[in-house]
Scaffold this active site. Structure first.
Site, PDB file in Angstrom:
ATOM      1  CD  GLU B 175      12.078  20.365   4.070  1.00 25.95           C
ATOM      2  OE1 GLU B 175      12.655  20.081   5.067  1.00 25.95           O
ATOM      3  OE2 GLU B 175      12.362  20.999   3.157  1.00 25.95           O
ATOM      4  CB  SER B 261       3.055  -0.436  -6.577  1.00 26.65           C
ATOM      5  OG  SER B 261       3.391   0.667  -7.294  1.00 26.65           O
ATOM      6  CG  HIS B 390       3.299   2.818   3.846  1.00 21.50           C
ATOM      7  ND1 HIS B 390       4.269   2.046   3.574  1.00 21.50           N
ATOM      8  CD2 HIS B 390       2.868   3.097   2.710  1.00 21.50           C
ATOM      9  CE1 HIS B 390       4.014   1.535   2.231  1.00 21.50           C
ATOM     10  NE2 HIS B 390       2.957   2.276   1.893  1.00 21.50           N
ATOM     11  CB  SER B 391       4.055   6.573   1.483  1.00 21.51           C
ATOM     12  OG  SER B 391       2.575   6.785   1.666  1.00 21.51           O
TER      13      SER B 391
END
Lengths: 369, 498
Positions: B175, B261, B390-391
């Site tokens: 959020e 990453s 996923h993100s």
């Protein structure tokens, strides 16, 4: 877990320090001045040996002086395809000196893991031409390991050794000089020795340096270069260039095997009354700008020579930096005598290479500009 | 590939649930088997191997014929027991002794048939499934002969609490990103059991090398909500010193390597870390996580092979959640998931229901034991589902049906399932549930507020840690940058102290 073992001070003054067996030196070797380092002092007697023997000796010393050090790679166990690792497995055991599967990304990835646990991991890549599968591990992982973790983790104990450069008959895949790719990566060091005695001291410094180092060994010189090498444990500073021949008319900068070619050109130029100053950069990143700048401030002319293709080669970085610093002092454009922009050819190697006469011609035209 | 699974089915699900392995058939060692003796006949041809080695060399090579007439051909693959006594029926090559066959047959592989079964302990309603055949032959750690779980109430409750906290943390941070307060976030929704229960099964000395969807491990080990928030905001309290994107956590004191990453790069590194642990003779292993997508990377192959050859104590954990961003597993590989790949490297492997916290706990406990006691790698594939996108940079409704997501979110929810089990034991209730959720939510909002207000790291931190000591080129650049900032302060964010 990732803590660094005892740091025994930061000062790096001389070329030679002796080490006792359980001593775990962790020296930082960042150049702080432009004063050229003193030549290696022969505290102990030297022995005539070639490059691969000097490398071998350095590895023996590294493994003996630090029980948390390892040497591994393809075919390393029996002594290696260039004999650099002869006798290590027999002496230190197969758990410290061992063959790996044929997989460069695995070799380097594994080495990073070992190093991250505060070990000295000396990984061999059989030819620099084959280092590219490991490029991701080197660039994205090793180089950023400390930085991205905020200093919580590091793989400073990592050293990657690879034979590089022309060998007379190597063609595309046994002759490459890939140093420029790595010089573009903040976080690693790139070191290239010019001779056996240099190689031994620089390799020991690289292994003990607290940053990941890529160490390119000029394969041409493995057997060909022979000199007296002190037998004791000594280190040479990283990021310190060395003026190996003094002169006043033009500065030449190079590294590795190319220096001997450049030196021949300097000797011949001398006969024509051109006094050449020759600098061995030794560490390409971080490189010693101060020494080169001081020299060019004196001579007003710069020539860089390397085997790697000219476009995007490391000579371009040296040229740009020196032009920035010495523009008003320069009497002529910076000259670069390098390999051609082709894959390294077989039959055409003699045409491709930056040979003595190409360098001589460039010296003359720079001096006569 | 097919028949040993069939065989396993005949002997009961529990047999198959044991570590499936290509038991060094060529190089010797290993005497455990998942197959009853009657189903193989060529093991003795392994020459110097003990006759007890009941994993058939050619058993591995069986294929399942769908034609009755080919059944006879199948039998030709196997010489009878009489042949077995004649050693000259075999061949010696580098790598060891192999039997030969006169029949030209390919090992057939079909990922859709005869898949490796999946170990689970709780059913979808959180009820304990009795082990087949009763008794303790399920191999579970937690079952003694009364089939009551040995996992303590305390451990179970801590596991449950951390799974809930992970859920709440994911919701709130997600959020916050949507509100523009965070630049990026990714959730573990649907996979809470994996990271938390796996962490519960480890010791604090076990080194964890994550991909990025395992913050549950950090939660279990004591990383605070504030520490999470600090990293997400990249403030001066972030251990990473503001250098990386949110969710790239790392904690040296909790033995959790910093997230990076690039996918799968941690896998061969894990082999090296594990080798170091072995050399130090530590009672510890490495546990490294990665997803189904990462198993396609070259580093996966490199890492498993290196770990196997160097005999390093690493547990490779694959979270097979069905999706690599928008790429479904059907586009990722043609194998039967990831579990079968372990066999290719000579690594003991198991497939587990990743949404069953008890199964996760048991399997990681068992895997760790193998890794540490036997000094070798293990592969665990957790089947699960990535409920979230996923993100925050992804909207998965663009490539998969909304009702598929809903189904997994509601019906196959690992947190609810485990909750039913703990509540069924009388260890938890609705009151405690709502109290935990609201308390966690409150703590998170406070953590976010505080982290948001904390200033960023000083500019110098951009130049530190590139090397152990700052080299001259960086010192120079720092000086030049400061001069530029003085001339054009408006170009630069004001929350980074210069």
């Amino acid at each position: 877990m990732a803590s660094v073992l005892g740091r025994y001070g930061r000062k790096w003054s001389l070329g030679c320090v002796s080490y006792h067996k359980n001593y775990l030196p962790r020296f930082s070797t960042v150049a702080h001045s432009a004063v050229p380092s003193e030549p290696i002092q022969q505290q102990q007697a030297g022995r005539s040996m070639n490059l691969y023997s000097a490398i071998n000796q350095a590895l023996h010393i590294a493994l003996e002086s630090d029980s948390r050090s390892y040497v591994f790679g393809e075919d390393v166990g029996f002594g290696g395809v260039f004999r650099c690792t002869t006798g290590l497995a027999e002496r230190f055991g197969k758990h410290r000196v061992f063959n790996t599967p044929l997989c460069e990304q695995g070799i380097v990835g594994f080495a990073i893991g070992l190093a991250a646990m505060d070990n000295r991991a000396v990984a061999e890549i059989q030819f620099a031409d084959y280092i590219f599968p490991a490029f991701d591990q080197i660039v994205n992982e090793a180089a950023k390991f400390r930085y991205r973790s905020g200093g919580q983790f590091n793989c400073g104990g990592l050293t990657i050794r690879a034979p590089y450069g022309a060998v007379g008959h190597g063609g595309h895949y046994h002759s490459q000089s890939p140093e420029a790719f790595f010089c573009h990566v903040p976080g690693i060091k790139v070191v290239i020795p010019r001779s056996p005695s240099q190689a031994k001291g620089l390799l020991l410094s690289s292994i003990r340096d607290q940053n990941p180092v890529v160490f390119f060994e000029p394969k041409w010189l493995y057997r060909l270069s022979v000199e007296e090498v002190p037998e004791h444990d000594y280190m040479l500073p990283l990021s310190e260039a060395e003026v190996i021949r003094e002169g006043s008319d033009i500065t030449l900068v190079g590294w590795g095997a190319q220096l001997s070619i450049m030196e021949q050109a300097c000797i011949e130029a001398e006969k024509e009354g051109i006094s050449c100053e020759l600098i061995d950069l030794k560490t390409l990143i971080p490189w010693d700008k101060e020494t080169v700048e001081a020299s060019v401030s004196k001579t007003g002319r710069l020539l860089v020579s390397h085997e790697a293709p000219i476009t995007g080669g490391f000579g371009a970085e040296i040229s740009a930096s020196i032009v920035e610093r010495c523009f008003l002092r320069l009497e002529a454009p910076v000259s670069r005598v390098c390999g051609l922009d082709t894959p390294f050819p077989l039959v055409f190697e003699p045409f491709y290479m930056p040979n003595k006469n190409k360098i001589l011609d460039a010296i003359r035209s720079t001096v006569n500009y | 590939m097919a028949i040993w699974v069939t065989t396993a089915r005949k002997s009961g699900a529990t047999m198959a649930a044991r570590c499936l392995t290509r038991r060094n058939m060529v190089n010797g060692g290993g005497s455990c088997s998942a197959f009853p003796k009657s189903h193989h006949s060529l093991n003795a041809l392994a020459g110097k191997k003990e006759k007890e080695n009941s994993s058939s060399l050619l058993g591995f090579w069986r294929f399942k014929s769908t034609k009755a007439s080919a059944a006879a051909a199948v039998d030709q693959l196997y010489s009878s027991d009489e042949d077995v006594t004649n050693n000259h029926q075999g061949l010696d090559f580098p790598g060891g002794h192999v039997s030969y066959t006169r029949s030209l047959n390919f090992i057939s592989n079909s990922s859709t048939q005869n898949r490796v079964p999946c170990y689970r302990v709780l059913d979808d309603n959180g009820v304990l499934i009795p082990a087949a055949g009763g008794g303790s032959n399920s191999g579970d750690f937690q079952f003694h002969h009364h089939q009551q779980p040995l996992i303590s109430q305390q451990t179970a409750l801590k596991m449950y609490r951390e799974m809930v906290r992970l859920q709440v943390m994911d919701t709130i941070f997600y959020e916050a990103q949507r509100q523009g307060r965070l630049s990026f976030y990714l959730t573990s929704t649907g996979e809470e059991a994996i990271s938390v229960a796996a962490a519960a099964a480890l010791t604090p000395d076990d080194v964890v090398m994550p991909q990025y969807r395992e913050p549950g491990v950090l939660l279990w080990r004591g990383f605070t909500l504030r520490e999470f928030a600090d990293q997400c905001f990249g403030n001066k309290d972030d251990y990473g010193k503001g250098r990386q994107m949110p969710i790239h956590y790392g904690s040296n004191k909790l033995n959790y390597f910093t997230v990076s990453s690039p996918l799968a790069t941690q896998i061969p590194q894990a082999a090296g870390v594990a080798y170091a642990l072995k050399m130090e003779k530590k009672d510890a292993c490495v546990v490294t996580f990665f997803g189904d997508g990462s198993s396609s990377e070259g580093d996966f192959h490199a890492g498993l092979n290196f770990a196997a050859v160097t005999e390093s104590p690493v547990v490779f954990v694959c979270r097979n959640n069905g999706w690599a961003i928008s790429t479904n597993v059907s586009e990722q590989f043609r194998s039967d998931g990831i579990v079968v790949k372990g066999q290719a490297y000579g690594i003991d492997s198991i497939r587990v229901d990743g949404n069953d916290a008890l199964a996760v706990y048991n399997s990681i406990r068992a895997a760790r034991e193998i890794a540490v006691k036997q000094g070798k790698p293990v592969l665990v594939e957790f089947l699960t589902y990535r409920v979230g996108h996923h993100s925050t940079s992804d909207d998965s409704t663009k490539y998969r049906p909304v009702d598929e997501i809903e189904y997994w979110k509601v019906t196959r929810n690992p947190v609810n399932r485990f909750r039913k089990w703990v509540e069924g034991n009388g260890w938890w209730n609705e009151g405690e549930e709502s109290e935990l959720r609201s308390a966690t939510r409150k703590q998170l909002l406070q953590a976010i507020q505080a982290a948001e207000r904390t200033e960023k790291p000083v500019l110098e931190e951009m130049f530190n840690d590139v090397y152990d000591e700052t080299p001259s080129n960086l010192r120079e650049q720092h000086v030049q940058l400061r001069e530029t900032i003085k001339r054009h302060p408006g170009d630069y964010p004001s929350d980074v102290p210069v």
